[in-house]
Structures are given as C-alpha cells and as structure tokens.
Design a protein around this motif. Sequence first.
Motif, PDB file in Angstrom:
ATOM      1  N   GLY A   1      44.649  51.888  15.469  1.00 14.36           N
ATOM      2  CA  GLY A   1      44.529  51.247  14.161  1.00 14.36           C
ATOM      3  C   GLY A   1      43.316  51.721  13.396  1.00 14.36           C
ATOM      4  N   GLU A   2      42.190  51.863  14.079  1.00 14.96           N
ATOM      5  CA  GLU A   2      40.965  52.293  13.403  1.00 14.96           C
ATOM      6  C   GLU A   2      41.060  53.749  12.948  1.00 14.96           C
ATOM      7  N   LEU A   3      41.664  54.593  13.777  1.00 15.07           N
ATOM      8  CA  LEU A   3      41.730  56.026  13.478  1.00 15.07           C
ATOM      9  C   LEU A   3      42.911  56.390  12.583  1.00 15.07           C
ATOM     10  N   GLY A   4      43.843  55.452  12.398  1.00 11.82           N
ATOM     11  CA  GLY A   4      44.993  55.720  11.540  1.00 11.82           C
ATOM     12  C   GLY A   4      46.011  56.668  12.157  1.00 11.82           C
ATOM     13  N   VAL A   5      46.151  56.625  13.491  1.00 10.05           N
ATOM     14  CA  VAL A   5      47.121  57.472  14.186  1.00 10.05           C
ATOM     15  C   VAL A   5      47.934  56.595  15.130  1.00 10.05           C
ATOM     16  N   THR A   6      48.875  57.194  15.847  1.00 13.03           N
ATOM     17  CA  THR A   6      49.705  56.432  16.773  1.00 13.03           C
ATOM     18  C   THR A   6      48.975  56.214  18.097  1.00 13.03           C
ATOM     19  N   ILE A   7      49.465  55.225  18.865  1.00 10.04           N
ATOM     20  CA  ILE A   7      48.901  54.960  20.188  1.00 10.04           C
ATOM     21  C   ILE A   7      49.080  56.181  21.085  1.00 10.04           C
TER      22      ILE A   7
END
Length: 300
Positions: free
Chosen positions: A29-35
Amino acid sequence: MKDLSAVHLNGLRAVEAAGRLGSLQAAAGELGVTIGAVSQQIIKTEKQLGRILFERSPRGLVPTLYGESFLPRLTSGFDMLDQAVASARRRDETILTISVAPVFAARWLVHRLDHFTEKHPDIRLRIDATTALVNLESAGVDVGIRVGSGNWPGVKAELLLEQEIFPVCCPAIAEKLKEPRDVLGVPAVIDGRSMFSWETWLCEVGLSGEKMVARHVFNDASLCLDAAIAGQGVMLAWQTLAGYSIIEGRLAVPYPVRVKTGFAHYFVTPPSRRETKTVSAFKQWVREEIAESMLRLGFA
C-alpha cells in the motif's frame, strides 16, 4: 558506494517498508505496488545480499536475527534520503503541482484559475490532468483531487464535497419536463464509464425499474455534457461537472431532486509530507470556490 551498486534500490525499499510496517500488504500500500511485487523484491534482495532477512510464518514476516540488526540501519538510511529530497523540494514552494481528473480540470478548475491568480499571484500552478491513481510521492505531486470512496492506499484523504447527481439538459428540453416521469420520454446521454446509473436517481423519485432511452453513449463525462448542452438529450450530472454551465445558463436543472451517490470529492496528499503554506492556500481557495458556486446554484 560499490556495495550499494550491487543491490537494487527498489528491493531495499521493499525490504525496509515490509520490516517497518510489519506486513507485505502494508508495504504494498505504501509503495503503490502489488503484494506479489513486494514479495518478489524481497526475495531478490535477499539473494543479492546473500542473507535471509525474514522468516515466513503464519503471523507473516518475522525478521531474522540478522534482519533485526539490518532493518533499523536501512530505515535510517532511507530517512536521510527522504530528508534530502524534501529539502530539495522546499527550494521553491511557489510552484504547486496538483493532480486532478481531466473532466474536473476542464469543467471546474480552468474557469476559476484567474480567481486563484488574483488571490495568490506568487503561486504558480502546475496541473497534471489524469485519471490514473498516480503515486503522489514519486510523481512529485503536492495535492490531488479525486472522486471516490476516499480509501485509496498510500495517501491522506480529506473530504471536500459529497457527490450529488441530478438530471441536466438544455433549457428548451427542460421546459417540457414538468413531472419526474416526463424524463422517461427524453433521450438520455449516457456516460459509459460512470460509477453510477440512472436507477440511482429514478429510484429516489419513485420510478425504480423504469428504463431511460439512450441516444448516445460516450466514454467521457465532458463529452456527455457537451452533448446535453447541444440539445442531444438529458444527462445525469453532478455539481462540479455541470455547475459552471448551469450558472452560465447553457444547462438547466429540470427537477430539484439531487441524490448522493456514496462517493465524494477528496483532497489527497502524500501522508509522509508536511503540508506547506502553498498547499494550505490552494485547499482553502478550492473550498471557498466550491462554497460560492454551491450558493449560486442554490445547492447550499
């Protein structure tokens, strides 16, 4: 910095975020990418370092003994980088970068820019008109305005205006619309990408289940509005989309019924960045302009 060159910076960011936040989901969520992307970056970084940094357990990621000593130093290093970038950004706070949807920029913002310039002649706006959910940190955006439920990851969201929908059409068509049922006999201009349907409004006026006759379907709300202005039919619009055209008299609101969609306009800002005087000034100006336009529309 020979050792640092052997490890990808994105991988180190993923490791640091996961270690500090305690989960892959929070890091994503913080990095704006998928898990999955965070997990792959961590695995790749562990291979590059030749060290296992996390144990995988039912509780999630648990730092190894080496990870416990490594992660605080990594966080400290990224804190220094963040401060360096922040100091560079502070060199010129007279330039404000804002991110808004193209329809908001075209139908609400551009008509009022001269008001902002008159009030804040020392601030220059840089407008990024996009529907993409850009990463505000990496894109260098100071503040954005988005429409939705307000629960976007990686941003601080602040309510600006609850969205209300209502039919609009050219004045000539509006004269023929006396009762809510009359709208069923008028062609509808449809926004194919809308987050709501005509049923939302029809239900409110006791016409649930009735069908509108679609004349044209567009994939852009601004084009729909132009079609309504041109007399092509009736459109389901909202305050910031149709307000300026209503005030100008190019559009009319045939019925007083407005319905909340559950969505709203929000200010969004990077959560880790302090709010500058420039951002505060812009947000206050937008609030004042919104309030003034709602009064002129009789929506207050």
